[in-house]
Design a protein around this motif. Structure first.
Motif, PDB file in Angstrom:
ATOM      1  N   MET A   1      31.581 109.505  53.643  1.00 19.02           N
ATOM      2  CA  MET A   1      33.009 109.527  53.377  1.00 19.02           C
ATOM      3  C   MET A   1      33.321 108.593  52.203  1.00 19.02           C
ATOM      4  SD  MET A   1      36.213 108.310  55.764  1.00 19.02           S
ATOM      5  CE  MET A   1      36.133 109.683  56.862  1.00 19.02           C
ATOM      6  N   ASP A   2      34.112 109.073  51.279  1.00 23.12           N
ATOM      7  CA  ASP A   2      34.548 108.233  50.167  1.00 23.12           C
ATOM      8  C   ASP A   2      35.498 107.157  50.684  1.00 23.12           C
ATOM      9  OD1 ASP A   2      33.148 109.795  48.365  1.00 23.12           O
ATOM     10  OD2 ASP A   2      34.888 111.040  47.869  1.00 23.12           O
ATOM     11  N   PHE A   3      35.209 105.911  50.344  1.00 29.67           N
ATOM     12  CA  PHE A   3      36.044 104.826  50.858  1.00 29.67           C
ATOM     13  C   PHE A   3      37.483 104.941  50.384  1.00 29.67           C
ATOM     14  CE2 PHE A   3      34.215 103.030  46.976  1.00 29.67           C
ATOM     15  CZ  PHE A   3      35.328 102.481  46.349  1.00 29.67           C
ATOM     16  N   GLU A   4      37.694 105.537  49.191  1.00 30.19           N
ATOM     17  CA  GLU A   4      39.057 105.661  48.657  1.00 30.19           C
ATOM     18  C   GLU A   4      39.943 106.550  49.526  1.00 30.19           C
ATOM     19  OE1 GLU A   4      36.294 106.416  46.782  1.00 30.19           O
ATOM     20  OE2 GLU A   4      36.544 105.674  44.745  1.00 30.19           O
ATOM     21  N   LYS A   5      39.329 107.388  50.349  1.00 24.09           N
ATOM     22  CA  LYS A   5      40.094 108.279  51.220  1.00 24.09           C
ATOM     23  C   LYS A   5      40.491 107.614  52.531  1.00 24.09           C
ATOM     24  CE  LYS A   5      38.070 112.453  49.316  1.00 24.09           C
ATOM     25  NZ  LYS A   5      37.188 113.602  49.580  1.00 24.09           N
ATOM     26  N   LEU A   6      39.904 106.474  52.824  1.00 26.39           N
ATOM     27  CA  LEU A   6      40.226 105.764  54.067  1.00 26.39           C
ATOM     28  C   LEU A   6      41.599 105.100  53.971  1.00 26.39           C
ATOM     29  CD1 LEU A   6      36.858 103.947  54.835  1.00 26.39           C
ATOM     30  CD2 LEU A   6      37.838 105.874  56.096  1.00 26.39           C
ATOM     31  N   LEU A   7      42.445 105.372  54.946  1.00 27.71           N
ATOM     32  CA  LEU A   7      43.772 104.761  54.959  1.00 27.71           C
ATOM     33  C   LEU A   7      43.683 103.237  55.007  1.00 27.71           C
ATOM     34  CD1 LEU A   7      46.820 105.159  54.994  1.00 27.71           C
ATOM     35  CD2 LEU A   7      46.686 105.377  57.485  1.00 27.71           C
ATOM     36  N   VAL A   8      42.725 102.698  55.733  1.00 33.66           N
ATOM     37  CA  VAL A   8      42.588 101.246  55.826  1.00 33.66           C
ATOM     38  C   VAL A   8      42.243 100.651  54.463  1.00 33.66           C
ATOM     39  CG1 VAL A   8      40.151 101.197  56.559  1.00 33.66           C
ATOM     40  CG2 VAL A   8      41.688  99.354  57.242  1.00 33.66           C
ATOM     41  N   TRP A   9      41.413 101.336  53.673  1.00 33.84           N
ATOM     42  CA  TRP A   9      41.103 100.845  52.326  1.00 33.84           C
ATOM     43  C   TRP A   9      42.339 100.939  51.439  1.00 33.84           C
ATOM     44  CZ3 TRP A   9      41.382 102.925  47.439  1.00 33.84           C
ATOM     45  CH2 TRP A   9      40.855 102.134  46.425  1.00 33.84           C
ATOM     46  N   GLN A  10      43.053 102.067  51.503  1.00 32.94           N
ATOM     47  CA  GLN A  10      44.247 102.261  50.680  1.00 32.94           C
ATOM     48  C   GLN A  10      45.293 101.189  50.967  1.00 32.94           C
ATOM     49  OE1 GLN A  10      45.504 106.273  51.546  1.00 32.94           O
ATOM     50  NE2 GLN A  10      43.672 107.178  50.629  1.00 32.94           N
ATOM     51  N   ARG A  11      45.506 100.921  52.243  1.00 30.17           N
ATOM     52  CA  ARG A  11      46.497  99.914  52.611  1.00 30.17           C
ATOM     53  C   ARG A  11      46.025  98.510  52.259  1.00 30.17           C
ATOM     54  NH1 ARG A  11      48.988 101.748  58.389  1.00 30.17           N
ATOM     55  NH2 ARG A  11      49.904  99.657  58.248  1.00 30.17           N
ATOM     56  N   GLY A  12      44.732  98.248  52.430  1.00 32.70           N
ATOM     57  CA  GLY A  12      44.189  96.943  52.042  1.00 32.70           C
ATOM     58  C   GLY A  12      44.290  96.713  50.546  1.00 32.70           C
ATOM     59  N   LYS A  13      43.999  97.744  49.764  1.00 36.10           N
ATOM     60  CA  LYS A  13      44.110  97.639  48.304  1.00 36.10           C
ATOM     61  C   LYS A  13      45.556  97.423  47.890  1.00 36.10           C
ATOM     62  CE  LYS A  13      44.777 100.959  45.905  1.00 36.10           C
ATOM     63  NZ  LYS A  13      46.044 101.485  45.318  1.00 36.10           N
TER      64      LYS A  13
END
Length: 113
Positions: free
Chosen positions: A1-13
């Protein structure tokens, strides 16, 4: 899974970007540095973990991402108490760190099982 697609990564960024913007003019360089490094460490460790091959490594890096999330929450609590931040945005960001921590715990559990 691409990390950029993870909601947790998006919100953390998003939170890390908000921290850089909120503290851009903070003259307390030590505090600003600690806070922004903790903030950027959350999505960075998520990304690093999700690029690992084994599920065990992925889960470990996601666990690593939880620690700076707690550190960031601590900095935000202190920033609000010493007047570096107004209460409302501080409370919103503090709640976001709690939610990110819960999301990370859920992802760790999913990967580990």
């Amino acid at each position: 899974m691409d990390f950029e697609k993870l909601l947790v990564w998006q919100r953390g960024k998003k939170l890390a970007v908000e921290m850089y913007r909120a503290f851009a003019h903070c003259r307390d360089l030590g505090f600003k540095s600690q806070l922004t490094r903790a903030a950027v460490s959350v999505p960075a460790n998520i990304a690093e973990g999700m690029e690992r091959r084994s599920e065990r490594e992925k889960a470990w890096f996601l666990s690593v991402a939880k620690a700076p999330c707690a550190e960031l929450r601590t900095h935000l609590i202190i920033a609000a108490e010493i007047g570096y931040l107004p209460v409302e945005p501080a409370d919103n960001w503090i709640n976001e760190t709690r939610e990110l921590s819960r999301m990370l715990a859920g992802l760790i559990n999913r990967i580990s099982n």
